[in-house]
Write a protein that holds these residues in place. Structure first.
Motif, PDB file in Angstrom:
ATOM      1  N   ALA A 355       0.841  -1.198   0.000  1.00 23.56           N
ATOM      2  CA  ALA A 355       0.000   0.000   0.000  1.00 23.56           C
ATOM      3  C   ALA A 355       0.877   1.249   0.000  1.00 23.56           C
ATOM      4  O   ALA A 355       1.769   1.385   0.848  1.00 23.56           O
ATOM      5  CB  ALA A 355      -0.917   0.002   1.218  1.00 23.56           C
ATOM      6  N   PRO A 356       0.659   2.182  -0.921  1.00 24.74           N
ATOM      7  CA  PRO A 356       1.508   3.385  -0.998  1.00 24.74           C
ATOM      8  C   PRO A 356       1.471   4.230   0.268  1.00 24.74           C
ATOM      9  O   PRO A 356       2.448   4.926   0.575  1.00 24.74           O
ATOM     10  CB  PRO A 356       0.921   4.146  -2.186  1.00 24.74           C
ATOM     11  CG  PRO A 356       0.191   3.127  -2.986  1.00 24.74           C
ATOM     12  CD  PRO A 356      -0.331   2.131  -2.000  1.00 24.74           C
ATOM     13  N   ASN A 357       0.371   4.170   1.030  1.00 24.52           N
ATOM     14  CA  ASN A 357       0.227   4.991   2.230  1.00 24.52           C
ATOM     15  C   ASN A 357       0.433   4.227   3.527  1.00 24.52           C
ATOM     16  O   ASN A 357       0.272   4.779   4.614  1.00 24.52           O
ATOM     17  CB  ASN A 357      -1.157   5.648   2.243  1.00 24.52           C
ATOM     18  CG  ASN A 357      -2.290   4.632   2.136  1.00 24.52           C
ATOM     19  OD1 ASN A 357      -2.065   3.491   1.720  1.00 24.52           O
ATOM     20  ND2 ASN A 357      -3.484   5.031   2.515  1.00 24.52           N
ATOM     21  N   ASP A 358       0.783   2.927   3.425  1.00 25.92           N
ATOM     22  CA  ASP A 358       0.986   2.110   4.629  1.00 25.92           C
ATOM     23  C   ASP A 358       1.850   0.907   4.273  1.00 25.92           C
ATOM     24  O   ASP A 358       1.346  -0.124   3.831  1.00 25.92           O
ATOM     25  CB  ASP A 358      -0.357   1.655   5.204  1.00 25.92           C
ATOM     26  CG  ASP A 358      -0.189   0.822   6.463  1.00 25.92           C
ATOM     27  OD1 ASP A 358       0.957   0.654   6.934  1.00 25.92           O
ATOM     28  OD2 ASP A 358      -1.203   0.313   6.973  1.00 25.92           O
ATOM     29  N   PRO A 359       3.166   0.999   4.466  1.00 29.58           N
ATOM     30  CA  PRO A 359       4.052  -0.104   4.057  1.00 29.58           C
ATOM     31  C   PRO A 359       3.872  -1.383   4.862  1.00 29.58           C
ATOM     32  O   PRO A 359       4.426  -2.420   4.494  1.00 29.58           O
ATOM     33  CB  PRO A 359       5.450   0.482   4.259  1.00 29.58           C
ATOM     34  CG  PRO A 359       5.270   1.591   5.234  1.00 29.58           C
ATOM     35  CD  PRO A 359       3.912   2.148   4.996  1.00 29.58           C
TER      36      PRO A 359
END
Length: 835
Positions: A355-359
């Motif tokens: 996820a780009p907003n939550d690695p």
């Protein structure tokens, strides 16, 4: 046992265009016959996953042979979403548009060039989050490795297409669309032998892209990874023009490249990571947007079997964190220098989406399917969905019979389909008995007729085991004690292929046959073996050399060539045995192996793999051949033959089978001579007239490779390579179908005998319509007059009669049914009729 008379109304008439001679019947006459998936609920190979920035519980994975699956609860439940809407089953790539997560693209056909690779038919698109799908072209690309979407424009899409595996093709390279896939332009092309296998886009500036081209091929007898066409490319104008950067400072300056993986670091887009197959390959890092490079790691564990892996990913928040996928799942926290393994539910890793907003939120694809993590890989969801890839299928001699096969990159498996509830539940939440009867992931299985607890099972490398279910004892009984791994076919004494035949005589349950390039016989449970044939293959030296290269060799058993691939003892004469090789020869012996006659069909093309031989269970001297050749010159035509004179003459019987739907197995119904069933790359066909004409028996079966099938008692059982096992129960209407039945307003079918304690109890039909509904279907007529009977997987209730099925989630064959993780549904008693 008792007999129950059932009255069924039928629509009148044969298919008018065919007439009575063709013996093709209106499918509405038998549309009540449906397929039922029986699992096991154990995932098979996947190489494509995707998720959404804004929908943290929504993910997709593409099954290799099983279509697209979706979850909306973070991987606890999965359901197939492309059934009935796509025309090929193997998914190679997928992507969700960040600007609108309702827009999803998938690319078909796998790029991990296994010997049993399945081709695709281009790109599909959904604009309603996977509910409906539309084909968007690129049909001839056959295998797609990556799809990338502009982060703010869902209509701008790029596709990395590898192309045809076994022949030169112009439909390769990077393609671009600016109108949502309505039209495509080829924007990067090297040559007809080279395709695109990886593609990465800078999310901060999507004008910047990197692409990996790969020169590779796969044929029946081997493969190649690497050549002058392979290389790394960069674009700074949204993919309109490209510059090769393969020889930039720091990268290998001489020698050919093989497969390459590439990724951009989102928080530091000037940082690019690449993993390269090369004599001096490894992981490379650029800190100036590809101008110069530094090799940071060359560990073999990151680049073994490069053709099957070579995938690399950057963390979306930390430029020093990145991942490499291989047999293991590896993470580096120091910009690619050192790596730590992450435990995943299954090995052989092929794709990763973070996820780009939550690695910490990610989904991983591997040879067991897909698994979701919300804590950076500390824990993962399970893989209990029926996407197993089976090579073959048998049914045991038990009552009720078990369905058994060998699952790709897993174990052999025997599962129940009804009855056996007294043994309790075992195996992956299936609600059924499950066990592995020996052998390994790729082998045939044979069950002893006189003692059904005894199983013989094989695997690659010539492994052969004897397993006793009663005691749990298993022992190895290999014909020849040699490990062929790493050896060319020409160097191996006994060439046992990845899936070598194991079969009993139909006349003596103590006679067991197996085959390398020779046929072997044992009469003492494998304690000793007698060779009863010469080499029955073409053994052309040009097909028996080293596989792999020019950089990395790959000789693991799939590439072992020139062996007897199909073996069929005769049903009528114990001295007759039919044999077919993977390089295109057919032989028969009529004296128990003393002499063999070459009976190859005169119109058989060279190197057609004789995939299956069916010795007729009804007629002496008759046999059927099914051959495949899609890895030779991209020949996807069906090859099916029939002989009635022990192979002296052959007749090709493919009328009605799609020109590009090659057939893997043909079986004759043992109760009706000339009633045939064929398993193809996409579906099941049947013929009422000994193969003169075929028509589909798809029903509710999704598009899937039907790798094998069996007619057992009153049922038709199939193995798929991507959707596990399926059964069509009670095929009596097919056996009894004829012109008089089809033209009658009402017909009384003779039902099969139920088995007390196994088959569900039901009362006689209270009423029957004299005419079918407007659809004219057998199903509508049956529904009109009686209640639905409990499923064949019913569990016993306290009333002493079968109850409703336990929750074999995801196995009903219906598109909307989820496959559930770690949950069981209730079991209740049904006294009398089911609801």
């Amino acid at each position: 046992m008792s007999r129950i008379t059932t009255l069924v109304a039928l629509a009148a008439g044969l298919v008018p265009a065919r007439g009575a001679i063709a013996q093709q019947y209106d499918p509405r006459l038998y549309d009540a016959l449906q397929w039922r998936n029986i699992g096991p609920d154990r995932g098979g190979r996947s190489q494509a996953v995707a998720g959404s920035r804004t929908r943290p519980m929504e993910y997709y994975f593409g099954a290799t042979g099983g279509g697209v699956w979706k979850t909306t609860d973070g991987g606890q439940n999965w359901r197939p979403v492309t059934d009935g809407q796509i025309k090929s089953s193997s998914v190679g790539a997928g992507a969700v548009c960040e600007a609108n997560p309702d827009v999803v693209y998938v690319g078909m056909g796998e790029t991990e060039l296994r010997g049993n690779i399945m081709q695709g038919d281009g790109v599909y698109k959904s604009i309603d989050a996977g509910k409906t799908w539309k084909h968007m072209g690129l049909r001839e690309t056959q295998s797609i490795g990556r799809i990338r979407i502009h982060p703010t424009d869902c209509n701008m899409v790029w596709v990395a297409a590898l192309g045809v595996h076994s022949a030169p093709s112009p439909d390769r390279g990077v393609f671009k669309s600016t109108n949502g896939g309505e039209t495509w332009r080829k924007v990067l092309f090297r040559d007809p032998a080279t395709g695109a296998v990886d593609l990465t886009v800078d999310p901060n500036n999507p004008a910047v892209m990197y692409a990996a081209l790969w020169e590779a091929w796969r044929k029946s007898w081997g493969m190649s990874s690497g050549g002058p066409g392979s290389g790394l490319y960069k674009s700074t104008d949204f993919g309109e023009t490209w510059t090769e950067i393969s020889r930039r400072p720091g990268l290998p300056q001489a020698g050919v490249y093989g497969k390459i993986g590439v990724t951009i670091s989102p928080p530091a887009p000037w940082r690019v990571y690449a993993i390269m197959e090369h004599d001096s390959g490894g992981v490379f890092r650029s800190d100036d947007a590809g101008a110069t490079w530094t090799k940071v790691n060359d560990e073999r564990r990151l680049r073994q079997r490069a053709f099957y892996y070579t995938r690399i990913y950057a963390d979306p928040r930390n430029a020093d964190v990145m991942y490499v996928l291989n047999t293991g799942f590896y993470r580096s926290r120091d910009a690619g220098k050192t790596y730590q393994g992450i435990r995943v539910p299954h090995g052989d890793n092929h794709d990763l989406w973070i996820a780009p907003n939550d690695p910490h939120r990610m989904i991983n694809a591997n040879d067991g399917g897909a698994n979701v993590s919300f804590n950076g890989g500390e824990s993962w969801t399970e893989q209990d969905f029926p996407t197993a890839q089976f090579y073959r299928v048998i049914t045991s001699h038990h009552q009720p019979y078990l369905v058994c096969g060998a699952q790709q990159d897993n174990s052999t498996a025997c599962v129940t389909h009804k009855g056996w509830n007294h043994l309790g539940e075992q195996g992956f939440g299936s609600g059924n008995l499950f066990f592995a009867p020996g052998g390994g992931e790729s082998g045939h299985i044979a069950n002893h007729a006189a003692n059904p607890n005894i199983f013989y099972a094989g695997s690659y490398g010539g492994l052969l085991t004897r397993f006793d279910y009663a005691t749990g004892q298993e022992r190895v009984i290999n014909v020849w004690p040699e490990n062929p791994m790493g050896h060319s076919s020409s160097d191996i004494r006994e060439r046992f292929q990845w899936t070598f035949p194991i079969v009993f005589s139909h006349h003596d349950p103590n006679v067991l046959y197996v085959s390398s390039q020779h046929v072997f016989q044992s009469t003492n449970e494998g304690q000793s073996w007698e060779r009863i044939s010469p080499d029955l293959t073409r053994h052309d030296p040009t097909t028996m050399g080293a596989s792999g290269g020019p950089i990395t060799k790959d000789q693991t058993g799939v590439e072992t060539y020139a062996e007897v691939f199909a073996l069929a003892p005769d049903h009528h004469d114990a001295n007759v045995i039919w044999a077919g090789s993977d390089d295109g020869l057919v032989h028969v012996t009529r004296d128990g192996g003393k002499t063999w006659q070459n009976i190859t069909p005169k119109d058989a093309p060279p190197f057609v793999r004789i995939n299956t031989i069916e010795a007729s269970p009804t007629t002496a001297g008759k046999a059927y051949l099914a051959g495949i050749r899609y890895l030779v010159e991209n020949d996807r035509r069906p090859y099916v033959w029939r002989t009635t004179d022990y192979g002296a003459t052959w007749t090709k019987i493919v009328n009605g089978i799609a020109d590009d739907d090659f057939v893997r197995a043909v079986r004759e119904d043992p109760k009706r001579p000339g009633l045939l069933y064929a398993g193809s790359e996409h579906t099941v066909y049947l013929s009422w007239n000994d193969g003169a004409n075929w028509q589909r028996l798809t029903q509710n079966l999704p598009d899937a490779q039907v790798s094998d099938l069996r007619v057992t008692e009153n049922d038709l059982v199939i193995a798929t390579h991507g959707r596990a096992f399926w059964i069509m129960y009670d095929i009596g209407p097919l056996r009894q179908m004829g012109p008089q039945v089809a033209s009658a307003n009402v017909h009384l079918f003779d039902p099969s005998d139920p088995v007390r304690g196994v088959d569900p109890a039901r009362r006689p039909t209270p009423s029957v319509r004299r005419r079918p509904s407007s659809s004219g279907s057998l199903a509508a007529a049956a529904r009109s007059g009686r209640r639905r009977r409990p499923g064949p997987n019913a569990s016993p209730g306290t009333c002493g009669i079968p109850g409703t099925p336990s929750s074999r989630a995801g196995s009903s064959g219906q598109p909307g049914t989820p496959a559930r993780s770690r949950r069981r549904g209730g079991i209740r008693c049904a006294c009398g009729w089911g609801p």
